[in-house]
Design a protein around this motif. Structure first.
Motif: not given
Length: 163
Positions: A1-28
């Protein structure tokens, strides 16, 4: 079975991150979490949800949108790993960057999820296929739901992360 979410398991709520803004949309804004560019996830900041109640006008809200191409400090608010791509909602509210809290999925009271808080984050997965769900809990709410005769697991729920 191939698990698509494996790499993201290192991320969790409350964790600080840096993010690069890719695009603007009406909601955010759509962003890319630095260090997770190839993790197969979609990340965003819902600017309307976070700031519309405190802004006097639509123009004032638009002025809060970080510029495309900029890097911003954020905290992970929610992660949805039900189906690909993994969806990550970030918060850039100043108060959340200081200390992030979220309702406990057991009692409904707010619990501090960021570093030093009393929250536990549980990733619920099945052997039947990919996808997972994140549950946020007070330590005592989880410990209280573990059978009293299972003292070791109750003790670990109260201690994990506090070592």
């Amino acid at each position: 079975m191939e698990r698509f979410e494996t790499k993201s398991l290192a991320l969790m709520p409350g964790q600080p991150v840096r993010a690069k803004v890719l695009s603007h949309h009406p909601w955010g804004v759509l962003v890319e979490i630095v260090g997770y560019e190839d993790a197969g996830l979609s990340a965003s900041v819902d600017m309307i949800q976070q700031f519309s109640r405190t802004m006097g006008s639509h123009d004032e809200l638009l002025a809060r949108f970080p510029p495309v191409g900029s890097q911003i400090d954020a905290v992970i608010e929610q992660i949805h790993r039900w189906h690909p791509p993994v969806s990550v909602r970030l918060s850039i509210r100043p108060a959340d960057l200081e200390s992030f809290d979220w309702p406990c999925d057991f009692c409904g009271e707010r619990v501090t999820v960021s570093h030093g808080g009393d929250a536990l984050v549980l990733d619920v997965r099945s052997n039947d296929g990919p996808g997972s769900h994140t549950v946020v809990s007070h330590r005592h709410c989880l410990a209280d739901r573990i059978r009293p005769e299972n003292r070791g697991e109750r003790a670990r729920a109260l201690k994990i992360g506090n070592m």
